[in-house]
Every structure is written in structure tokens, then in C-alpha cells.
Design a protein around this motif. Structure first.
Motif, PDB file in Angstrom:
ATOM      1  N   ARG A 150       0.828  -1.209   0.000  1.00 44.33           N
ATOM      2  CA  ARG A 150       0.000   0.000   0.000  1.00 44.33           C
ATOM      3  C   ARG A 150       0.863   1.260   0.000  1.00 44.33           C
ATOM      4  N   GLY A 151       1.933   1.192  -0.793  1.00 40.41           N
ATOM      5  CA  GLY A 151       2.780   2.354  -0.984  1.00 40.41           C
ATOM      6  C   GLY A 151       3.830   2.585   0.075  1.00 40.41           C
ATOM      7  N   ARG A 152       3.864   1.719   1.096  1.00 39.82           N
ATOM      8  CA  ARG A 152       4.825   1.910   2.191  1.00 39.82           C
ATOM      9  C   ARG A 152       5.885   0.813   2.170  1.00 39.82           C
ATOM     10  N   PRO A 153       7.138   1.160   2.506  1.00 43.90           N
ATOM     11  CA  PRO A 153       8.185   0.134   2.581  1.00 43.90           C
ATOM     12  C   PRO A 153       8.138  -0.592   3.916  1.00 43.90           C
ATOM     13  N   TYR A 154       8.172  -1.913   3.858  1.00 42.84           N
ATOM     14  CA  TYR A 154       8.190  -2.728   5.066  1.00 42.84           C
ATOM     15  C   TYR A 154       9.506  -3.492   5.144  1.00 42.84           C
ATOM     16  N   GLY A 155      10.354  -3.105   6.103  1.00 42.56           N
ATOM     17  CA  GLY A 155      11.557  -3.884   6.370  1.00 42.56           C
ATOM     18  C   GLY A 155      11.240  -4.911   7.440  1.00 42.56           C
ATOM     19  N   LYS A 156      12.162  -5.134   8.356  1.00 45.27           N
ATOM     20  CA  LYS A 156      11.903  -6.063   9.453  1.00 45.27           C
ATOM     21  C   LYS A 156      10.963  -5.404  10.465  1.00 45.27           C
ATOM     22  N   PRO A 157      10.031  -6.162  11.024  1.00 45.65           N
ATOM     23  CA  PRO A 157       9.158  -5.594  12.060  1.00 45.65           C
ATOM     24  C   PRO A 157       9.970  -5.140  13.269  1.00 45.65           C
ATOM     25  N   THR A 158       9.457  -4.146  13.969  1.00 44.22           N
ATOM     26  CA  THR A 158      10.175  -3.643  15.139  1.00 44.22           C
ATOM     27  C   THR A 158      10.042  -4.585  16.337  1.00 44.22           C
ATOM     28  N   ASP A 159       8.905  -5.282  16.421  1.00 40.48           N
ATOM     29  CA  ASP A 159       8.688  -6.228  17.518  1.00 40.48           C
ATOM     30  C   ASP A 159       7.542  -7.167  17.143  1.00 40.48           C
ATOM     31  N   ALA A 160       7.176  -8.052  18.067  1.00 39.96           N
ATOM     32  CA  ALA A 160       6.129  -9.046  17.797  1.00 39.96           C
ATOM     33  C   ALA A 160       4.789  -8.383  17.502  1.00 39.96           C
ATOM     34  N   ALA A 161       4.470  -7.311  18.215  1.00 33.36           N
ATOM     35  CA  ALA A 161       3.191  -6.626  17.994  1.00 33.36           C
ATOM     36  C   ALA A 161       3.135  -6.044  16.580  1.00 33.36           C
ATOM     37  N   ASP A 162       4.257  -5.499  16.119  1.00 32.02           N
ATOM     38  CA  ASP A 162       4.332  -4.938  14.768  1.00 32.02           C
ATOM     39  C   ASP A 162       4.164  -6.053  13.729  1.00 32.02           C
ATOM     40  N   ALA A 163       4.815  -7.185  13.942  1.00 32.60           N
ATOM     41  CA  ALA A 163       4.699  -8.312  13.013  1.00 32.60           C
ATOM     42  C   ALA A 163       3.256  -8.816  12.933  1.00 32.60           C
ATOM     43  N   ARG A 164       2.601  -8.910  14.083  1.00 33.77           N
ATOM     44  CA  ARG A 164       1.202  -9.367  14.110  1.00 33.77           C
ATOM     45  C   ARG A 164       0.298  -8.383  13.363  1.00 33.77           C
ATOM     46  N   LEU A 165       0.488  -7.089  13.589  1.00 30.29           N
ATOM     47  CA  LEU A 165      -0.322  -6.077  12.926  1.00 30.29           C
ATOM     48  C   LEU A 165      -0.122  -6.115  11.416  1.00 30.29           C
ATOM     49  N   ARG A 166       1.120  -6.300  10.979  1.00 31.20           N
ATOM     50  CA  ARG A 166       1.389  -6.375   9.543  1.00 31.20           C
ATOM     51  C   ARG A 166       0.639  -7.544   8.908  1.00 31.20           C
ATOM     52  N   TRP A 167       0.689  -8.705   9.574  1.00 30.73           N
ATOM     53  CA  TRP A 167       0.013  -9.865   9.006  1.00 30.73           C
ATOM     54  C   TRP A 167      -1.506  -9.688   8.991  1.00 30.73           C
ATOM     55  N   GLN A 168      -2.036  -9.022   9.965  1.00 31.64           N
ATOM     56  CA  GLN A 168      -3.469  -8.744   9.956  1.00 31.64           C
ATOM     57  C   GLN A 168      -3.840  -7.847   8.778  1.00 31.64           C
ATOM     58  N   ARG A 169      -2.934  -6.942   8.421  1.00 27.21           N
ATOM     59  CA  ARG A 169      -3.177  -6.049   7.278  1.00 27.21           C
ATOM     60  C   ARG A 169      -2.949  -6.750   5.941  1.00 27.21           C
ATOM     61  N   MET A 170      -1.879  -7.573   5.867  1.00 26.21           N
ATOM     62  CA  MET A 170      -1.480  -8.188   4.597  1.00 26.21           C
ATOM     63  C   MET A 170      -2.356  -9.376   4.206  1.00 26.21           C
ATOM     64  N   ALA A 171      -2.982 -10.031   5.182  1.00 28.54           N
ATOM     65  CA  ALA A 171      -3.740 -11.257   4.931  1.00 28.54           C
ATOM     66  C   ALA A 171      -4.777 -11.062   3.825  1.00 28.54           C
ATOM     67  N   GLY A 172      -4.709 -11.936   2.813  1.00 22.56           N
ATOM     68  CA  GLY A 172      -5.669 -11.885   1.708  1.00 22.56           C
ATOM     69  C   GLY A 172      -5.343 -10.848   0.653  1.00 22.56           C
ATOM     70  N   HIS A 173      -4.255 -10.125   0.817  1.00 19.79           N
ATOM     71  CA  HIS A 173      -3.866  -9.080  -0.131  1.00 19.79           C
ATOM     72  C   HIS A 173      -2.525  -9.421  -0.783  1.00 19.79           C
ATOM     73  N   SER A 174      -1.989  -8.489  -1.548  1.00 18.15           N
ATOM     74  CA  SER A 174      -0.691  -8.707  -2.179  1.00 18.15           C
ATOM     75  C   SER A 174       0.222  -7.521  -1.908  1.00 18.15           C
ATOM     76  N   GLY A 175       1.513  -7.789  -2.006  1.00 11.64           N
ATOM     77  CA  GLY A 175       2.517  -6.749  -1.854  1.00 11.64           C
ATOM     78  C   GLY A 175       3.611  -6.956  -2.881  1.00 11.64           C
ATOM     79  N   THR A 176       4.436  -5.947  -3.058  1.00 15.52           N
ATOM     80  CA  THR A 176       5.512  -6.013  -4.044  1.00 15.52           C
ATOM     81  C   THR A 176       6.852  -6.098  -3.325  1.00 15.52           C
ATOM     82  N   LEU A 177       7.553  -7.205  -3.537  1.00 19.82           N
ATOM     83  CA  LEU A 177       8.853  -7.408  -2.893  1.00 19.82           C
ATOM     84  C   LEU A 177       9.950  -6.925  -3.837  1.00 19.82           C
ATOM     85  N   HIS A 178      10.669  -5.910  -3.409  1.00 23.12           N
ATOM     86  CA  HIS A 178      11.781  -5.360  -4.193  1.00 23.12           C
ATOM     87  C   HIS A 178      13.099  -5.841  -3.595  1.00 23.12           C
TER      88      HIS A 178
END
Length: 207
Positions: free
Chosen positions: A83-111
Motif C-alpha cells: 500500500r505504498g509503504r516500505p516494510y523492512g523487518k518488524p520492530t517487535d512481535a506486535a508490529d509483526a502481528r499487525l502487519r500480518w493482519q493487514r497483509m492477509a488476503g492481499h498482495s505486496g511487491t517485494l523489491h
């Protein structure tokens, strides 16, 4: 073209601590040494994600190449654009969980940015930088699956909070592009970059 015997004597240096990248190169018959670049990634900025990974890959290759006298140095960097934002490594477990809740069922572009620098007699003689871009389509894991995946620790160690060569593969429906680049290093791009220095990938095979 470098004679095959002499080509196999060339030092191949991976400017990355990523076990996945090292594994890819070894599986491809290569035997790189690992020298971590120490580049401050937060200090590098760019308006577009693809440009940013290219700059980071180049900075890592350059930092290591300046320490070498005769070597081929590979620098890499990967970011997920979602969604136009760069995602590197999550900052912590809560960040990783939130990312997966957002990404689930969608697509992203891996550069994946990738740089190959040739060093001869202490001087960088060739610089080649490219970007491999792959569309990744995510499955829809349950909350329980997301919690288990985050608890494994794997998503905290990788760009985009997922892998294609580990536990996260279960949560990727498909990819459009180079799957090796999603793991962290494009072997196809490396092949074309080696051609720029008069080598083929087979010249460097160690098995």
C-alpha cells in the motif's frame, strides 16, 4: 572472458549476514565468504522503494569492496512495498502481528536490490546494480496461525515479516516474478551481472 580455472580462484564475497542469501548461493554451486557491511540503513533514503533497495545494496557492496584487494562483492537489500509503504523487518512481535493482519488476503511487491562490484588490485573496476521486483500474494491465516507464526520468531528477522523458504511459505498463495529474489537474492540477476565482468555463473561453480 576469464579462463574457467582462474575464475574459480576469484573470491566471491557476500556483503550480508542473511543465512537465506548464503544458502541460495551455496545451493547454486557457489562458495561465498560472508563479510557484513555495517552500513547504517536508516541513513539511506529515497522517494521510491525500488530506488531505496538499489541504493542500500550499492552502499553495502561498496562498504565491503573498499576493504578488498581482489574480489567479487555482492550487496543486497529487500523491502516489501505494501500500500505504498516500505516494510523492512518488524520492530517487535506486535508490529509483526499487525502487519500480518493487514497483509492477509492481499498482495505486496517485494523489491530486492542487488549490486555486484568487482575489485582488482584494490580498486573497484566494475559496479553493476539492479532491482528484481516480484508480486507476492498472501493467504488469509487465522488469528491462531498468525499468533503461532509470530511466536516462532521468524517474521521478526525478515523484510516484510514473511519468508518463502521457511515457516512463512504456508501463508503465501503465489508469487509472480523471481521466487529466489523473494528469498533475498536473484540468481537470474546475478547471472547477468556476472556477464558484465566477463564471467558466467558456471565459471564459479565449486561442485
Amino acid at each position: 572472458m576469464v579462463p574457467p580455472g582462474r575464475a574459480r580462484d576469484r573470491r566471491l564475497v557476500l556483503a550480508s549476514a542473511s543465512p537465506a542469501r548464503l544458502n541460495l548461493l551455496r545451493q547454486a554451486g557457489l562458495a561465498p565468504e560472508v563479510v557484513v557491511s555495517g552500513v547504517d540503513e536508516q541513513a539511506v533514503t529515497a522517494p521510491r522503494v525500488a530506488e531505496l533497495v538499489a541504493l542500500l545494496a550499492s552502499a553495502k557492496a561498496s562498504a565491503v569492496a573498499r576493504r578488498e584487494t581482489d574480489a567479487l562483492v555482492i550487496g543486497c537489500d529487500s523491502l516489501l512495498e505494501f500500500r505504498g509503504r516500505p516494510y523492512g523487518k518488524p520492530t517487535d512481535a506486535a508490529d509483526a502481528r499487525l502487519r500480518w493482519q493487514r497483509m492477509a488476503g492481499h498482495s505486496g511487491t517485494l523489491h530486492t536490490g542487488q549490486a555486484l562490484f568487482e575489485v582488482k588490485d584494490g580498486a573497484i573496476t566494475v559496479r553493476t546494480v539492479g532491482v528484481s521486483t516480484t508480486e507476492v500474494y498472501f493467504a488469509t491465516p487465522t488469528e491462531r496461525e498468525i499468533d503461532a507464526y509470530v511466536a516462532s520468531g521468524e517474521p521478526l528477522a525478515v523484510a516484510g515479516a514473511f519468508t518463502l523458504d521457511g515457516l512463512g511459505a504456508s501463508f503465501v498463495r503465489r508469487v509472480e516474478g523471481d521466487p529466489a529474489a523473494v528469498v533475498g537474492l536473484s540468481l537470474q540477476l546475478l547471472r547477468t551481472q556476472l556477464a558484465r565482468v566477463g564471467l558466467t555463473v558456471t565459471d564459479l561453480w565449486r561442485r
